[in-house]
Scaffold this motif. Structure first.
Motif, PDB file in Angstrom:
ATOM      1  N   UNK A 275      45.591  40.961  46.571  1.00  0.00           N
ATOM      2  CA  UNK A 275      45.810  42.394  46.518  1.00  0.00           C
ATOM      3  C   UNK A 275      44.941  43.121  45.515  1.00  0.00           C
ATOM      4  N   UNK A 276      44.302  42.376  44.630  1.00  0.00           N
ATOM      5  CA  UNK A 276      43.453  42.984  43.603  1.00  0.00           C
ATOM      6  C   UNK A 276      42.082  43.357  44.178  1.00  0.00           C
ATOM      7  N   UNK A 277      41.274  43.964  43.313  1.00  0.00           N
ATOM      8  CA  UNK A 277      39.913  44.368  43.685  1.00  0.00           C
ATOM      9  C   UNK A 277      38.899  43.752  42.741  1.00  0.00           C
ATOM     10  N   UNK A 278      37.696  43.574  43.246  1.00  0.00           N
ATOM     11  CA  UNK A 278      36.559  43.130  42.445  1.00  0.00           C
ATOM     12  C   UNK A 278      35.323  43.846  42.958  1.00  0.00           C
ATOM     13  N   UNK A 279      34.354  44.040  42.078  1.00  0.00           N
ATOM     14  CA  UNK A 279      33.062  44.568  42.506  1.00  0.00           C
ATOM     15  C   UNK A 279      31.976  43.593  42.095  1.00  0.00           C
ATOM     16  N   UNK A 280      31.259  43.104  43.067  1.00  0.00           N
ATOM     17  CA  UNK A 280      30.118  42.235  42.810  1.00  0.00           C
ATOM     18  C   UNK A 280      28.846  43.079  42.729  1.00  0.00           C
TER      19      UNK A 280
ATOM     20  N   UNK B 163      31.898  38.083  39.779  1.00  0.00           N
ATOM     21  CA  UNK B 163      32.924  37.223  40.342  1.00  0.00           C
ATOM     22  C   UNK B 163      34.000  36.893  39.318  1.00  0.00           C
ATOM     23  N   UNK B 164      35.075  36.255  39.790  1.00  0.00           N
ATOM     24  CA  UNK B 164      36.143  35.870  38.872  1.00  0.00           C
ATOM     25  C   UNK B 164      37.377  35.432  39.616  1.00  0.00           C
ATOM     26  N   UNK B 165      38.451  35.281  38.839  1.00  0.00           N
ATOM     27  CA  UNK B 165      39.745  34.865  39.380  1.00  0.00           C
ATOM     28  C   UNK B 165      40.683  36.069  39.371  1.00  0.00           C
ATOM     29  N   UNK B 166      41.224  36.415  40.547  1.00  0.00           N
ATOM     30  CA  UNK B 166      42.146  37.537  40.650  1.00  0.00           C
ATOM     31  C   UNK B 166      43.314  37.141  41.547  1.00  0.00           C
ATOM     32  N   UNK B 167      44.360  37.957  41.487  1.00  0.00           N
ATOM     33  CA  UNK B 167      45.509  37.727  42.356  1.00  0.00           C
ATOM     34  C   UNK B 167      45.324  38.455  43.688  1.00  0.00           C
TER      35      UNK B 167
ATOM     36  N   UNK C 190      40.737  33.916  44.721  1.00  0.00           N
ATOM     37  CA  UNK C 190      41.892  34.789  44.891  1.00  0.00           C
ATOM     38  C   UNK C 190      43.134  33.910  44.987  1.00  0.00           C
ATOM     39  N   UNK C 191      44.044  34.088  44.042  1.00  0.00           N
ATOM     40  CA  UNK C 191      45.265  33.285  44.035  1.00  0.00           C
ATOM     41  C   UNK C 191      46.385  34.030  44.773  1.00  0.00           C
ATOM     42  N   UNK C 192      47.268  33.266  45.353  1.00  0.00           N
ATOM     43  CA  UNK C 192      48.375  33.866  46.130  1.00  0.00           C
ATOM     44  C   UNK C 192      49.581  34.147  45.248  1.00  0.00           C
TER      45      UNK C 192
ATOM     46  N   UNK D 257      19.720  47.510  42.733  1.00  0.00           N
ATOM     47  CA  UNK D 257      20.990  46.789  42.708  1.00  0.00           C
ATOM     48  C   UNK D 257      21.767  47.067  43.990  1.00  0.00           C
ATOM     49  N   UNK D 258      22.395  46.026  44.496  1.00  0.00           N
ATOM     50  CA  UNK D 258      23.305  46.164  45.630  1.00  0.00           C
ATOM     51  C   UNK D 258      24.692  45.731  45.171  1.00  0.00           C
ATOM     52  N   UNK D 259      25.699  46.398  45.697  1.00  0.00           N
ATOM     53  CA  UNK D 259      27.081  46.163  45.275  1.00  0.00           C
ATOM     54  C   UNK D 259      27.938  45.746  46.466  1.00  0.00           C
ATOM     55  N   UNK D 260      29.008  45.036  46.144  1.00  0.00           N
ATOM     56  CA  UNK D 260      30.033  44.745  47.138  1.00  0.00           C
ATOM     57  C   UNK D 260      31.381  45.038  46.503  1.00  0.00           C
ATOM     58  N   UNK D 261      31.989  46.138  46.926  1.00  0.00           N
ATOM     59  CA  UNK D 261      33.325  46.486  46.465  1.00  0.00           C
ATOM     60  C   UNK D 261      34.328  45.789  47.369  1.00  0.00           C
TER      61      UNK D 261
END
Length: 128
Positions: A15-20, A9-13, A126-128, A78-82
């Motif tokens: 339109x960005x992507x993250x993988x949990x 997890x984290x802070x993103x803008x 997720x920031x706008x 492990x399970x992922x969430x892209x």
């Protein structure tokens, strides 16, 4: 017994992507449906996605369909969430959950009560 630990997890803008990631311990991982839920402040916990034991069946909540992809690596337990094209409304604590060993369809495993094992959660903002 299954123990689950989420990360990524984290802070993103917007339109960005993250993988949990969700690392599981316990002998039943490969035979259990695994899911992601999320809970935003002041809201009920919401189903996000589920993948069955074989990884051939997945199902998604309407709000993430087409943007998120769930997958699993049984060899790594492990399970992922892209998560792609993130939106501010995706901001929540994301929880990994494991069902008891089963052979059902993915679409049949969308309710919280079906998951006896939960991780501690990871924050996604997720920031706008």
């Amino acid at each position: 017994q299954v123990q689950l630990v989420e990360s990524g997890g984290g802070l993103v803008q917007a339109g960005a992507s993250l993988r949990l990631s969700c690392a599981a311990s316990g002998r039943t991982f490969s035979t259990s449906a695994m899911a992601w839920f999320r809970q935003a402040p002041g809201k009920e916990r919401e189903f996000v996605a589920v993948v069955t034991r074989s990884d051939s069946s997945t199902f998604y909540g309407d709000s993430v369909k087409g943007r998120f992809t769930i997958s699993r690596d049984n060899a790594k337990s492990t399970v992922y969430l892209q998560m792609n094209s993130l939106k501010p409304e995706d901001t929540a604590v994301y929880y990994c959950a494991a069902a008891l060993p089963s052979n059902g369809r993915a679409r049949d495993y969308t309710r919280e009560y079906q998951y006896p094992y939960w991780g501690q959660g990871t924050q996604v903002t997720v920031s706008s």
